[in-house]
Design a protein around this motif. Structure first.
Motif, PDB file in Angstrom:
ATOM      1  N   UNK A 145       0.148 -13.847   0.138  1.00  0.00           N
ATOM      2  CA  UNK A 145       1.645 -14.068   0.398  1.00  0.00           C
ATOM      3  C   UNK A 145       2.132 -15.238   0.199  1.00  0.00           C
ATOM      4  N   UNK A 146       3.303 -15.341  -0.415  1.00  0.00           N
ATOM      5  CA  UNK A 146       3.800 -16.693  -0.900  1.00  0.00           C
ATOM      6  C   UNK A 146       5.484 -16.780  -0.557  1.00  0.00           C
ATOM      7  N   UNK A 147       5.493 -17.607   0.255  1.00  0.00           N
ATOM      8  CA  UNK A 147       7.039 -17.711   0.618  1.00  0.00           C
ATOM      9  C   UNK A 147       7.632 -19.026   0.055  1.00  0.00           C
ATOM     10  N   UNK A 148       8.751 -19.007  -0.906  1.00  0.00           N
ATOM     11  CA  UNK A 148       9.401 -20.118  -1.320  1.00  0.00           C
ATOM     12  C   UNK A 148      10.809 -20.221  -0.397  1.00  0.00           C
ATOM     13  N   UNK A 149      10.990 -21.308   0.008  1.00  0.00           N
ATOM     14  CA  UNK A 149      12.077 -21.364   1.034  1.00  0.00           C
ATOM     15  C   UNK A 149      13.337 -21.791   0.225  1.00  0.00           C
ATOM     16  N   UNK A 150      14.625 -21.276   0.685  1.00  0.00           N
ATOM     17  CA  UNK A 150      15.825 -21.577   0.245  1.00  0.00           C
ATOM     18  C   UNK A 150      15.856 -21.799  -1.387  1.00  0.00           C
ATOM     19  N   UNK A 151      15.555 -20.599  -2.110  1.00  0.00           N
ATOM     20  CA  UNK A 151      15.706 -20.507  -3.299  1.00  0.00           C
ATOM     21  C   UNK A 151      16.038 -19.265  -3.779  1.00  0.00           C
ATOM     22  N   UNK A 152      16.988 -18.856  -4.720  1.00  0.00           N
ATOM     23  CA  UNK A 152      17.212 -17.569  -5.326  1.00  0.00           C
ATOM     24  C   UNK A 152      16.364 -17.194  -6.413  1.00  0.00           C
ATOM     25  N   UNK A 153      16.392 -15.953  -6.669  1.00  0.00           N
ATOM     26  CA  UNK A 153      15.783 -15.386  -7.876  1.00  0.00           C
ATOM     27  C   UNK A 153      16.786 -15.352  -8.953  1.00  0.00           C
ATOM     28  N   UNK A 154      16.052 -15.705 -10.121  1.00  0.00           N
ATOM     29  CA  UNK A 154      17.116 -15.402 -11.308  1.00  0.00           C
ATOM     30  C   UNK A 154      16.223 -14.480 -12.256  1.00  0.00           C
ATOM     31  N   UNK A 155      15.786 -13.506 -11.746  1.00  0.00           N
ATOM     32  CA  UNK A 155      15.086 -12.545 -12.529  1.00  0.00           C
ATOM     33  C   UNK A 155      15.049 -11.284 -11.554  1.00  0.00           C
ATOM     34  N   UNK A 156      14.700 -10.230 -11.992  1.00  0.00           N
ATOM     35  CA  UNK A 156      14.927  -9.039 -10.988  1.00  0.00           C
ATOM     36  C   UNK A 156      13.668  -9.024 -10.023  1.00  0.00           C
ATOM     37  N   UNK A 157      14.133  -8.473  -8.930  1.00  0.00           N
ATOM     38  CA  UNK A 157      13.247  -8.141  -8.012  1.00  0.00           C
ATOM     39  C   UNK A 157      12.329  -6.955  -8.567  1.00  0.00           C
TER      40      UNK A 157
ATOM     41  N   UNK B 245      -6.029  -9.376 -10.388  1.00  0.00           N
ATOM     42  CA  UNK B 245      -4.837  -9.326  -9.981  1.00  0.00           C
ATOM     43  C   UNK B 245      -4.469  -7.838 -10.298  1.00  0.00           C
ATOM     44  N   UNK B 246      -3.869  -6.823  -9.355  1.00  0.00           N
ATOM     45  CA  UNK B 246      -3.388  -5.783  -9.823  1.00  0.00           C
ATOM     46  C   UNK B 246      -2.043  -5.661 -10.204  1.00  0.00           C
ATOM     47  N   UNK B 247      -1.230  -6.022  -9.133  1.00  0.00           N
ATOM     48  CA  UNK B 247       0.125  -6.307  -9.525  1.00  0.00           C
ATOM     49  C   UNK B 247       0.792  -7.517  -8.585  1.00  0.00           C
ATOM     50  N   UNK B 248       2.084  -8.161  -8.961  1.00  0.00           N
ATOM     51  CA  UNK B 248       2.830  -8.925  -8.015  1.00  0.00           C
ATOM     52  C   UNK B 248       4.106  -8.508  -7.587  1.00  0.00           C
ATOM     53  N   UNK B 249       4.541  -8.227  -6.318  1.00  0.00           N
ATOM     54  CA  UNK B 249       5.716  -7.857  -5.961  1.00  0.00           C
ATOM     55  C   UNK B 249       6.623  -9.070  -5.610  1.00  0.00           C
ATOM     56  N   UNK B 250       7.895  -9.219  -6.140  1.00  0.00           N
ATOM     57  CA  UNK B 250       8.847 -10.025  -5.746  1.00  0.00           C
ATOM     58  C   UNK B 250      10.018  -9.588  -5.140  1.00  0.00           C
ATOM     59  N   UNK B 251      10.482 -10.492  -4.131  1.00  0.00           N
ATOM     60  CA  UNK B 251      11.695  -9.940  -3.453  1.00  0.00           C
ATOM     61  C   UNK B 251      12.468 -10.933  -2.822  1.00  0.00           C
ATOM     62  N   UNK B 252      13.781 -11.097  -2.675  1.00  0.00           N
ATOM     63  CA  UNK B 252      14.602 -11.977  -2.051  1.00  0.00           C
ATOM     64  C   UNK B 252      14.735 -11.539  -0.697  1.00  0.00           C
ATOM     65  N   UNK B 253      14.376 -12.182   0.435  1.00  0.00           N
ATOM     66  CA  UNK B 253      14.804 -11.914   1.733  1.00  0.00           C
ATOM     67  C   UNK B 253      15.618 -13.174   2.391  1.00  0.00           C
TER      68      UNK B 253
ATOM     69  N   UNK C 135       1.060 -11.087  -3.994  1.00  0.00           N
ATOM     70  CA  UNK C 135      -0.034 -11.086  -5.106  1.00  0.00           C
ATOM     71  C   UNK C 135      -1.146  -9.938  -4.518  1.00  0.00           C
ATOM     72  N   UNK C 136      -0.960  -8.796  -5.133  1.00  0.00           N
ATOM     73  CA  UNK C 136      -1.966  -7.887  -4.760  1.00  0.00           C
ATOM     74  C   UNK C 136      -3.472  -7.838  -5.728  1.00  0.00           C
TER      75      UNK C 136
END
Length: 107
Positions: free
Chosen positions: A47-59, A69-77, A85-86
């Motif tokens: 689990x990686x948390x990037x602080x105070x930065x927006x996504x410029x790609x789809x969640x 690596x099976x898959x990577x899940x990305x979301x804006x919180x 990274x699973x």
């Protein structure tokens, strides 16, 4: 200009020496600089948390299926990006940052 996460890449062409050493190389591209971050592993998930930065790609879920690596899940919180990274099995990981345009966060 606002710093953003612009892309996620996996080196599946075996161009990197790390692939030849039975490692996966996952790269997060940022438009300006690497944001503050924290990374930890729980069983088969990094689990990686990037602080105070927006996504410029789809969640969403991005399948990798490279044997590690099976898959990577990305979301804006809120203001942060959470990347999970699973893995197919428990593994170690290393983080490397490269400043530039784009700045790269390698796992």
């Amino acid at each position: 200009m606002l710093n953003k996460l612009t892309n996620i890449r996996i080196d599946s062409a075996c161009n990197s020496p790390s692939i030849k050493e039975h490692k996966s190389l996952l790269v997060f591209d940022f438009s300006l600089d690497i944001p503050s971050h924290q990374a930890e592993i729980h069983e088969n998930t990094i689990k990686i948390i990037f602080s105070s930065v927006p996504l410029n790609m789809p969640e969403g879920i991005y399948k990798v299926l490279d044997g590690i690596i099976s898959f990577v899940e990305i979301k804006q919180q809120g203001e942060d990006i959470v990347a999970c990274v699973h893995l197919d099995f428990p593994s170690n990981f290393e983080v490397k940052t490269i400043k530039g345009i784009p700045s790269q966060f390698e796992v």
